[in-house]
Write an enzyme that holds these catalytic residues in place. Structure first.
Site, PDB file in Angstrom:
ATOM      1  N   CYS A 119      -3.367 -13.937  -2.016  1.00 16.60           N
ATOM      2  CA  CYS A 119      -4.458 -12.229  -1.002  1.00 16.60           C
ATOM      3  C   CYS A 119      -3.604 -12.068  -2.224  1.00 16.60           C
ATOM      4  O   CYS A 119      -2.647 -11.650  -3.343  1.00 16.60           O
ATOM      5  CB  CYS A 119      -3.361 -11.677  -0.576  1.00 16.60           C
ATOM      6  SG  CYS A 119      -3.164 -10.312  -0.278  1.00 16.60           S
ATOM      7  N   THR A 120      -4.962 -10.496  -2.717  1.00 17.45           N
ATOM      8  CA  THR A 120      -4.769  -9.724  -4.524  1.00 17.45           C
ATOM      9  C   THR A 120      -3.556  -8.916  -4.224  1.00 17.45           C
ATOM     10  O   THR A 120      -3.671  -8.632  -5.687  1.00 17.45           O
ATOM     11  CB  THR A 120      -5.989  -9.575  -5.034  1.00 17.45           C
ATOM     12  OG1 THR A 120      -6.597  -8.541  -3.839  1.00 17.45           O
ATOM     13  CG2 THR A 120      -7.356 -10.851  -5.197  1.00 17.45           C
ATOM     14  N   HIS A 121      -2.688  -8.743  -3.370  1.00 21.98           N
ATOM     15  CA  HIS A 121      -1.508  -7.512  -2.808  1.00 21.98           C
ATOM     16  C   HIS A 121      -0.501  -8.403  -3.643  1.00 21.98           C
ATOM     17  O   HIS A 121       0.251  -8.015  -4.067  1.00 21.98           O
ATOM     18  CB  HIS A 121      -2.087  -7.026  -1.742  1.00 21.98           C
ATOM     19  CG  HIS A 121      -2.706  -6.126  -1.743  1.00 21.98           C
ATOM     20  ND1 HIS A 121      -3.687  -6.241  -1.419  1.00 21.98           N
ATOM     21  CD2 HIS A 121      -1.748  -5.082  -1.137  1.00 21.98           C
ATOM     22  CE1 HIS A 121      -4.773  -5.074  -0.421  1.00 21.98           C
ATOM     23  NE2 HIS A 121      -3.272  -3.886  -0.549  1.00 21.98           N
TER      24      HIS A 121
ATOM     25  N   GLU B 297       0.765  -0.843  -0.333  1.00 24.34           N
ATOM     26  CA  GLU B 297      -0.207   0.096   0.099  1.00 24.34           C
ATOM     27  C   GLU B 297       0.791   1.465   0.125  1.00 24.34           C
ATOM     28  O   GLU B 297       0.767   2.808  -0.489  1.00 24.34           O
ATOM     29  CB  GLU B 297      -1.126   0.344   1.209  1.00 24.34           C
ATOM     30  CG  GLU B 297      -1.940  -1.090   1.508  1.00 24.34           C
ATOM     31  CD  GLU B 297      -2.988  -1.129  -0.250  1.00 24.34           C
ATOM     32  OE1 GLU B 297      -3.673   0.718  -0.079  1.00 24.34           O
ATOM     33  OE2 GLU B 297      -3.641  -1.515  -0.341  1.00 24.34           O
TER      34      GLU B 297
HETATM   35  N1  DGL Z   1      -6.275  -7.555  -1.111  1.00 26.55           N
HETATM   36  C1  DGL Z   1      -6.345  -8.994   0.387  1.00 26.55           C
HETATM   37  C2  DGL Z   1      -6.326 -10.084  -0.138  1.00 26.55           C
HETATM   38  O1  DGL Z   1      -6.653 -10.829  -1.364  1.00 26.55           O
HETATM   39  C3  DGL Z   1      -6.876  -8.184   1.571  1.00 26.55           C
HETATM   40  C4  DGL Z   1      -5.288  -8.185   2.433  1.00 26.55           C
HETATM   41  C5  DGL Z   1      -5.865  -7.404   3.690  1.00 26.55           C
HETATM   42  O2  DGL Z   1      -6.487  -5.733   3.405  1.00 26.55           O
HETATM   43  O3  DGL Z   1      -5.161  -7.725   4.912  1.00 26.55           O
HETATM   44  O4  DGL Z   1      -6.781 -10.687   1.092  1.00 26.55           O
END
Ligand code: DGL
Length: 268
Positions: A181-183, A149
């Site tokens: 996780c998409t991040h 982020e």
């Molecule tokens: N992008 C998220 C996921 O796929 C969320 C990560 C988070 O905010 O902790 O889980």
């Protein structure tokens, strides 16, 4: 032409939006980043469920024809309630442990996801359907989302933290790693730096967008060919940062879309 809402706790869902713009460039998109509240992964199930429902209700009120919950954590904690409440296609994402089990030669798979995803009933029920011969090394990626982020996906700091999280997975001899996780697709470069090219990385964004496409086809949504739709980026924190990160992190050519960025305030 459909209006598609894509929602994540922050910039992670841009990995899904990116894939959607490749596969379905002709539609319009609202991308909603709840960056003021990221990370979700260390918050309570109740909080995640209520907040995710609230944001999806906002997207539905904006006229979205379908919503992609581009967040594994929100999908795990909230998709059931969201589907019960909203009468439109809701597509979720979950860690690709099934394709990973099929692709792993050694039957040893690392799963990097948030603590909330790993703790969820949804994830554990999926895990229970997979053969016991496949070993899963689960690791919570604590601290990684805030670094991404902050625009530090490729920094030394991230590399050091990632090395700590990946150590048990590497030590167990995993040949496949689920980016749960998409991040985390934005950490590919750093992961490759640490683990080399031999490990297979599993990210489900392509499959998620194929699923979105099927749902739109079922609804017989008109898809004009050769035209590009608009992308409205919305952040609960800083829309300028979201726009910059979209330009930096995504491989899609945003210049071919009409892109606007807005702040979203006042949502409780
Ligand atoms: N992008 C998220 C996921 O796929 C969320 C990560 C988070 O905010 O902790 O889980």
């Amino acid at each position: 032409m459909a209006l598609i809402g894509v929602f994540d706790s922050g910039v992670g869902g841009l990995s899904i939006l990116d894939e959607a713009l490749h596969q379905l460039p002709e539609h319009d998109y609202i991308y909603l980043a709840d960056s003021a509240n990221a990370p979700y992964g260390e918050k309570s199930s109740e909080w995640i469920a209520a907040r995710s429902l609230n944001l999806c209700q906002y997207l539905a009120a904006e006229g979205c024809d379908a919503i992609v919950i581009a967040c594994n954590t929100a999908t795990a904690q909230a998709i059931k309630d969201i589907r019960l409440t909203l009468n439109l296609p809701i597509i979720g994402v979950e860690p690709g442990i099934k394709p990973a089990a099929m692709q792993s030669h050694k039957g040893i798979v690392g799963v990097l996801a948030t603590q909330a995803t790993l703790n969820s009933d949804k994830f554990n029920s999926l895990l229970a359907t997979l053969p016991e011969s496949c070993q899963f090394i689960k690791q919570a990626g604590a601290g990684l989302v805030p670094l991404i982020e902050a625009g530090k996906a490729n920094s030394e700091e991230t590399l050091e933290l990632l090395a700590k999280h990946l150590e048990p997975i590497w030590d167990a001899g995993a040949d496949t790693l689920v980016l749960g996780c998409t991040h985390y697709p934005f950490l590919r470069k750093s992961i490759r730096k640490l683990l080399g090219d031999s490990i297979t990385l599993i990210d489900t964004s392509e499959a998620v967008v194929r699923q979105l496409k099927r749902q739109l086809e079922d609804q017989a949504v008109d898809t004009p060919q050769g035209q590009h739709g608009f992308v409205r980026l919305m952040s609960t924190k800083d829309e300028g940062i979201l726009l910059r990160m979209a330009q930096e992190l995504m491989s899609s050519d945003l210049n071919t879309h009409s892109v606007t960025a807005k702040h979203l305030g006042g949502l409780k």
